[in-house]
Every structure is written in C-alpha cells, then in structure tokens.
Design an enzyme around this catalytic site. Sequence first.
Site, mmCIF file in Angstrom:
data_model
loop_
_atom_site.group_PDB
_atom_site.id
_atom_site.type_symbol
_atom_site.label_atom_id
_atom_site.label_comp_id
_atom_site.label_asym_id
_atom_site.label_seq_id
_atom_site.Cartn_x
_atom_site.Cartn_y
_atom_site.Cartn_z
ATOM 1 N N LYS A 157 0.260 4.088 6.824
ATOM 2 C CA LYS A 157 -0.025 5.829 6.008
ATOM 3 C C LYS A 157 1.031 6.898 5.987
ATOM 4 C CE LYS A 157 -2.663 2.420 4.694
ATOM 5 N NZ LYS A 157 -2.576 0.891 3.628
ATOM 6 N N SER A 193 0.826 -1.192 -0.199
ATOM 7 C CA SER A 193 -0.272 0.251 -0.120
ATOM 8 C C SER A 193 1.134 0.793 -0.200
ATOM 9 C CB SER A 193 -0.880 0.168 1.106
ATOM 10 O OG SER A 193 -0.235 0.370 2.254
ATOM 11 N N SER A 252 -4.349 0.839 -1.887
ATOM 12 C CA SER A 252 -4.639 0.957 -0.597
ATOM 13 C C SER A 252 -5.899 1.067 0.243
ATOM 14 C CB SER A 252 -3.668 2.234 -0.432
ATOM 15 O OG SER A 252 -3.773 2.217 1.123
#
Length: 267
Positions: free
Chosen positions: A124, A69, A231
């Site tokens: 992230k 991701s 993602s």
Amino acid sequence: MNFPLIMLILLVITGGIALLDRLVLRRRRAPDAQGPWWVEYPKSFFPVILVVFCLRSFLVEPFKIPSGSMIPTLLVGDFILVNKYTYGIRLPVANVKVVDINEPQRGEVMVFRYPVNPSMDYIKRIIGIPGDTVTYRDKQLTVNNIPVVMEPEGEYTYVESGLNYVYNRRFRESLDGHKHDILINPDAPDIQLGGVHPFPHHQNCSYDDRGFACKVPANHYFTMGDNRDSSSDSRYWGFVPERNIVGKAFMIWWNFNDLKRIGLSIK
C-alpha cells in the site's frame, strides 16, 4: 508459505552437511574418492542458496501484485522489486530491525506483513507516519489539517472479475512531493462502515458516513491503496506496526501481459 523460513532451513541443512564433510567425512575417504550423493548435492547447492538467501534477506526481494488495490500505479500481474534495506536492516525470518537507515515517508509505496495475518504480504501507499492525523471525508484526503492536492486527469476504466467494467475518475495526487495517480469511484460510499473491524489503537479513529479521522500512534503507519474505493487498507484493519515492515517497492521488473511496464519505477 513462509519462504524465508524455508530458505533458512535449507541453508542450515546444506551448510551443515558441507561443514561436516570438510571437517570429518573428507578425512575418512581416499584422497581422490568422491563423496556420496547426499553429501555432494548439498555441497553444490549451498553456495547458490546462500547467495539467494542474502539477496532476498538484505538487498532486494521480488513480489507479484495479486489484486487491483494499487491500480493505476500497480496492475494485477506486475512483478515488482522491493528494497529490503532502505528502511533498515532486519534479521531474516524474525524481521527484527538491527540497523537504522531511513524511516518510511508519506507517499512511498511500502510492502509489509498484513497485521491481521502476518504470514501474508500487503503493498500500500504510506499516508500517515507516527503522530499524523489522517482524515478522509467526501473523497478528500487531509493530513494534519492540510488537504492533499488532487488534480483531475479524466476517467479510468478497467475490467474486474471477468467482464465487470469498473469506471473511475483519475486524479494526480501530491503527497509530500510524491506525485502519483489515484482512482476514485464517485458512486461508491466514502467508506464501507460494515467492513471496519476492531484493531489495536481503534480508539485513535472516529468513523461516520462521510469518512473517518485517525491519529497515527507511535511506531505505526497508516496506509491506503491508490484504488481508493477498491482497497482493503488501514481504514478497515488498522495501523501497520513498524515491526511488520518488509521494504520499499521501487521497480516493476516484469509483466507477462504488458511488456512495456518492464523497468518502470514505482512512484
């Protein structure tokens, strides 16, 4: 597996036995007599466990990247280091912040406890901070009505699920001075509406076939993966509460498949 909790339990057990031996058991033995194995082993392990526990809890913690991701910034198999104090000092296990240091900023790569299942850690990029309005339509990211600059850098191909080649367009994105590469698949939909789940503050977001717009609530953050069309992130499961923050990713310290990645800073 809750590794911090396991470390804390081991620390309490070994430390308790070492303290018991120092205050009680040692006095009952002859001066030159050695203690039983169940005393000597915990006493030997206690200093090591204490050092590891303090390092992982307050300074630096290692993580392994399990998914794609964050490609191309982070690859599957990267082992990374996370700064545990830059966003504030937190109590181990409880993860309650006791000392403020810095606030997370747009563009930084953050590790946090997955809001849907806090026993899992996610990584992230921070896109929106409290009060921001994040919009993503037609593959264009906009923060507070200002389009994020994207410079094309050609194509990027990687292998997914065996022999499945994935073709993307690569862009250099600049978010509050943080320049990093992202991937966009022009053939993928702007958002998978079927993958959007109910989440706290869902009323702050609006979705349609072209994308979404979200207003980030207080004490929360909006995150997205650099591999934009592959993602699972805030677009689908919502905002990251401040209490879920683990730390800031800053370096790749190992990759068995590509030794050239060792020592790379995470931008």
